[in-house]
Scaffold this motif. Structure first.
Motif, PDB file in Angstrom:
ATOM      1  N   THR A  30      24.239   9.071  -2.103  1.00 17.48           N
ATOM      2  CA  THR A  30      24.383   9.479  -0.427  1.00 17.48           C
ATOM      3  C   THR A  30      25.136  10.453  -0.491  1.00 17.48           C
ATOM      4  O   THR A  30      25.770  11.686  -0.815  1.00 17.48           O
ATOM      5  N   ASP A  31      24.910  10.092   0.827  1.00 16.13           N
ATOM      6  CA  ASP A  31      26.609  11.407   1.683  1.00 16.13           C
ATOM      7  C   ASP A  31      27.586  10.720   1.724  1.00 16.13           C
ATOM      8  O   ASP A  31      27.896   9.837   1.490  1.00 16.13           O
ATOM      9  N   SER A  32      28.641  11.711   2.432  1.00 17.80           N
ATOM     10  CA  SER A  32      30.089  11.459   2.292  1.00 17.80           C
ATOM     11  C   SER A  32      30.320  10.004   3.409  1.00 17.80           C
ATOM     12  O   SER A  32      31.444   9.035   3.099  1.00 17.80           O
ATOM     13  N   ASP A  33      29.223   9.661   3.943  1.00 20.12           N
ATOM     14  CA  ASP A  33      29.564   8.364   4.753  1.00 20.12           C
ATOM     15  C   ASP A  33      29.391   7.127   3.913  1.00 20.12           C
ATOM     16  O   ASP A  33      28.354   5.689   4.800  1.00 20.12           O
ATOM     17  N   GLY A  34      28.285   7.300   3.163  1.00 20.49           N
ATOM     18  CA  GLY A  34      27.364   6.473   1.514  1.00 20.49           C
ATOM     19  C   GLY A  34      26.400   5.613   2.190  1.00 20.49           C
ATOM     20  O   GLY A  34      25.451   4.301   1.830  1.00 20.49           O
ATOM     21  N   ARG A  35      26.006   6.756   3.537  1.00 21.07           N
ATOM     22  CA  ARG A  35      23.821   6.213   3.529  1.00 21.07           C
ATOM     23  C   ARG A  35      22.897   7.384   2.289  1.00 21.07           C
ATOM     24  O   ARG A  35      23.445   8.156   1.977  1.00 21.07           O
ATOM     25  N   HIS A  98      15.995   7.136   7.846  1.00 20.86           N
ATOM     26  CA  HIS A  98      17.096   8.142   8.425  1.00 20.86           C
ATOM     27  C   HIS A  98      16.915   9.505   7.663  1.00 20.86           C
ATOM     28  O   HIS A  98      17.496  10.508   8.308  1.00 20.86           O
ATOM     29  N   ARG A 295      26.177  17.755   5.835  1.00 23.59           N
ATOM     30  CA  ARG A 295      25.941  16.430   6.337  1.00 23.59           C
ATOM     31  C   ARG A 295      25.282  15.930   5.028  1.00 23.59           C
ATOM     32  O   ARG A 295      25.750  14.218   4.899  1.00 23.59           O
ATOM     33  N   THR A 296      24.698  16.375   3.960  1.00 25.41           N
ATOM     34  CA  THR A 296      23.650  15.368   3.255  1.00 25.41           C
ATOM     35  C   THR A 296      24.483  15.512   2.023  1.00 25.41           C
ATOM     36  O   THR A 296      24.900  14.024   0.898  1.00 25.41           O
TER      37      THR A 296
END
Length: 313
Positions: A30-35, A98, A295-296
């Motif tokens: 995931t990225d830092s936001d959990g996506r 996304h 971002r990723t």
């Protein structure tokens, strides 16, 4: 840089690769936001591996201008109909949806040519290779789509990854004939006739009732393309199982329309290339890459792909 496997041009069926990456890599990436960033990670790793294996002089990432082209739908309205989402786009998991724009941003930042054809699919782009401005010489097309086996030539091989990276197979004309069961020397373009008879339900192409892989290969090997097969079915002097004859004649209009959908003849227009000029490895955009890494969260995978490309420039 010279390696035994070096080829002039490597061409990627981009969507086919990132779809397989998405399903092969756990979504805990995931990225830092959990996506989820599993498709981004897997795409980078797979692309880097292809570059390592073939050390190409040029690279093209083919994309769909229209994943369900209007002209194909007009021939067979059911074409890919089961894959249409409520909003009219292609049905895909939200966790993948996304990530797709990020992959295209990444390719642009890396200086990779992304090629498309108006109202065409990536398959149409790949069938046109090498097109004016692209590297000349041996080409390797990477895909998980069996229909692309029809474009195999001695100087344009197809690396099929549909069974997974570890089971990837490089197909030339001889390997296509062996896989399908055609006589040695059969033109790989006959694969399109075989595919029409067998069908592909996921694309809304049901094939011909009662005709499986073995009988389809036999029909093509015996009579030739679908027009010749239909002509044979209509000739009472030719011995053919009655049910097979009946099904072929009853589906003649469908067979002709489906062949126009499946056959990847070189298109009348040259694919358009965004970013780097056709097939060339352009300069990387360092600032854009830094932003994408932040971002990723996929620094290792992105840097690895960046370094592989840098070695080839």
């Amino acid at each position: 840089m010279s390696t035994p496997n070096r080829t002039s041009l490597l061409a990627l069926d981009t969507a086919g690769i990132y779809f397989r990456a998405f399903h092969a890599i756990p979504d805990k990436i995931t990225d830092s936001d959990g996506r989820p960033m599993n498709a981004v990670r897997g795409f980078c790793d797979m692309a880097a591996e292809f570059l390592r294996e073939y050390s190409p002089e040029g690279l093209i990432a083919a994309r769909d201008e229209n994943w369900r082209p209007n002209w194909r739908v007009s021939l067979v309205p059911e074409y890919k109909a089961a894959r249409v989402a409520e909003g009219g786009g292609e049905d895909a998991p939200e966790a993948l949806h996304h990530q797709v724009p990020i992959i295209w941003e990444l390719l642009k930042a890396l200086g990779v040519c992304t090629a498309h054809i108006p109202d065409g699919e990536a398959d149409d782009v790949l069938a046109a290779l090498p097109f004016p401005g692209a590297s000349t010489g041996d080409t390797v097309v990477v895909t998980g789509d069996r229909d692309l086996l029809q474009i195999a030539r001695e100087d344009r091989k197809v690396l099929y990854i549909g069974a997974g990276m570890r089971k990837r197979v490089l197909y030339g004309p001889a390997e296509v004939a062996e896989r399908v069961g055609f006589p040695e020397g059969t033109d790989p373009r006959r694969y399109a006739d075989y595919a029409v008879l067998v069908g592909d339900p996921s694309d809304g192409l049901p094939g011909i009732s009662g005709i499986g892989a073995k009988s389809a290969a036999t029909l093509v090997a015996t009579y030739g393309d679908v027009e010749d097969i239909i002509a044979a079915a209509g000739d009472d002097s030719i011995k053919m199982p009655p049910r097979q004859r009946e099904n072929l004649l009853g589906s003649a209009d469908y067979v002709r329309a489906a062949k126009r959908i499946v056959a990847l003849d070189e298109p009348p227009q040259t694919p358009e290339c965004d970013g780097a000029r056709s097939g060339a490895l352009g300069a990387a955009d360092s600032a854009a890459l830094e932003e994408l890494i932040a971002r990723t969260g996929q620094e290792r995978a992105i840097r690895n792909l960046e370094n592989r490309l840098a070695e080839l420039r």
